[in-house]
Each structure stands twice: as C-alpha cells, then as structure tokens.
Scaffold this motif. Sequence first.
Motif, PDB file in Angstrom:
ATOM      1  N   LEU A   1      29.595   7.759 -19.726  1.00  0.00           N
ATOM      2  CA  LEU A   1      28.876   6.804 -18.891  1.00  0.00           C
ATOM      3  C   LEU A   1      29.838   5.852 -18.185  1.00  0.00           C
TER       4      LEU A   1
ATOM      5  N   ALA B   1      23.124   9.333 -12.541  1.00  0.00           N
ATOM      6  CA  ALA B   1      23.672   8.079 -13.067  1.00  0.00           C
ATOM      7  C   ALA B   1      24.511   7.378 -12.011  1.00  0.00           C
TER       8      ALA B   1
ATOM      9  N   ALA C   1      23.092   2.271 -14.167  1.00  0.00           N
ATOM     10  CA  ALA C   1      23.254   3.556 -14.850  1.00  0.00           C
ATOM     11  C   ALA C   1      22.732   3.497 -16.276  1.00  0.00           C
TER      12      ALA C   1
END
Length: 263
Positions: A135, A202, A245
């Motif tokens: 991420l 994302a 995100a």
Amino acid sequence: MSGSGRWGDLTARLLSGLVLAAAGLGAVWAGGYYFVTFVSVVTGLIVWELTRMVRPGDATRAVLMGALAGVAGFLAIYFPAGFALPTLLVPAIVGYVWLPQVRRIYVPFVIFILLAAFGMMSVRSEFGFVWMLWLVLVVAGTDIAGYFAGRMIGGPKFWPAISPKKTWSGTVAGWIVAAVVGGAFMAVTGAGPWLLLLSAAASFASQMGDIAESAVKRQSGVKDSSSLIPGHGGLFDRFDGMLGAAILVLVVMHLTGYPPGAV
C-alpha cells in the motif's frame, strides 16, 4: 533557475521526503504498538491542520480536536469491533457540536481521516508487513510518478478548478507505476492478476484523496495545510493520498477479505 521554475522545490521535497519515508517505513516494519502510535500521532496532526484551515485563529480548538482524533484513532484499533466505529466517530460528533460554522466540511473530512487511519492499522495488524508495504509503495509511486510526469510531460489538467497543477499525464503515470508495483508483488507473493487492478484502483483512490484535500485548501484559501514539512507543506499534504487509498483498502477488506487470493 535555482530556487524557481518547475523544479525549484525538488531539493526540499527530496530531503524532507526521505526523512518522512524513513520514519514511516520504520513504523511499518516495527508494526504493533509502534505503528499504531505513529498513525495515531499523524492522524492527530492532520486533524489539527484541518481545524486550523477551516477555523483559522482558533488555536485552542485545533489542538484539542487534534488530540481527540489521535486518541480516538489509537483506542479504536484495540477495542472490540462493536466499539471501534463509535470511537472513530467521536471527533466528528464533537466537531459537529463545537464547530457549527464549518461542520459541513469538517465532519465528513474527520470521518474520512479516522476511517483511513483505522484502515492502515487494520492492514498492518491483520495482513502484516508485506501488504502494508504494498500500500505504501503504491501511494508513493503514484505521487512520485505524478510529480515527475506532470512536470516533464505536462499537458491537459486533470481537474483545474480544484487542483490546477495536476495533469492527465501525471495521473496516468501514477496508474502505470501502481500497476508495476502490483506486478512486482504478484511475483513475490503469488497473488493473482486481481492485484494489478487493485493497485490501479488504489492509485486512483490516492489521487482522489489528493483532490479532496485540494478542495478544502481552496475553500479555506490556503496553499498548504501547514508548514510542518519543508518543501511539502503539512502532513495532510503528504498523507492525503494514503488516506484515500486506505479507505479503498478498508472497504475491500470488509467486502472480500483483503488481500483476496494472496494465500
């Protein structure tokens, strides 16, 4: 053209970015209490910045709302599921009562910030270092690609009314780099092709987080959320993409069991 032009802020951005990245990656690596504390402190400072933007001159309330948000974020991850959401909503409820003139802007953004913080903590605690690193790299790659592509290629603006510097070239470059990050993690983790799509999604959510924060700044008439980070502005300016995100990932976690198909 030192100190001016399109690359005038690059040195300050690089130096402060490296320091911030080292602190963030260290917290991601450590996990547990250290990561929760890091995210909670960042959350509190972002809410402090938000309060200062929408209510300039009210320093006391900004500090108190920031502290309340940081504490709520810290406690929520340790509470049972049924108590986590009410805890995250406390700063929004207090803001609704205490900041009536700006509640239409303040309340949804505080909820957005706290849910994103909870999403980051949940990813690290439930799925470990690798998927939190994914991420972070997707968001960082999106931001870096957008910065360089936007300045090197330029072209039409993505949403000039809200974010006059963001270009379509930088936006698309962010999606491409995010997909490359997803491909790398596919090779390492054995995850399926869905990860390419999730990485691009994302990336887009990260860009929407940036756009949302830009809208607040334009509404408030400020260039940066604060001056905490040389060359970058404030923490809200740096973490707006991560917040967007993280919200997407939090939704995916509850709908599909993130990361789907990874094991």
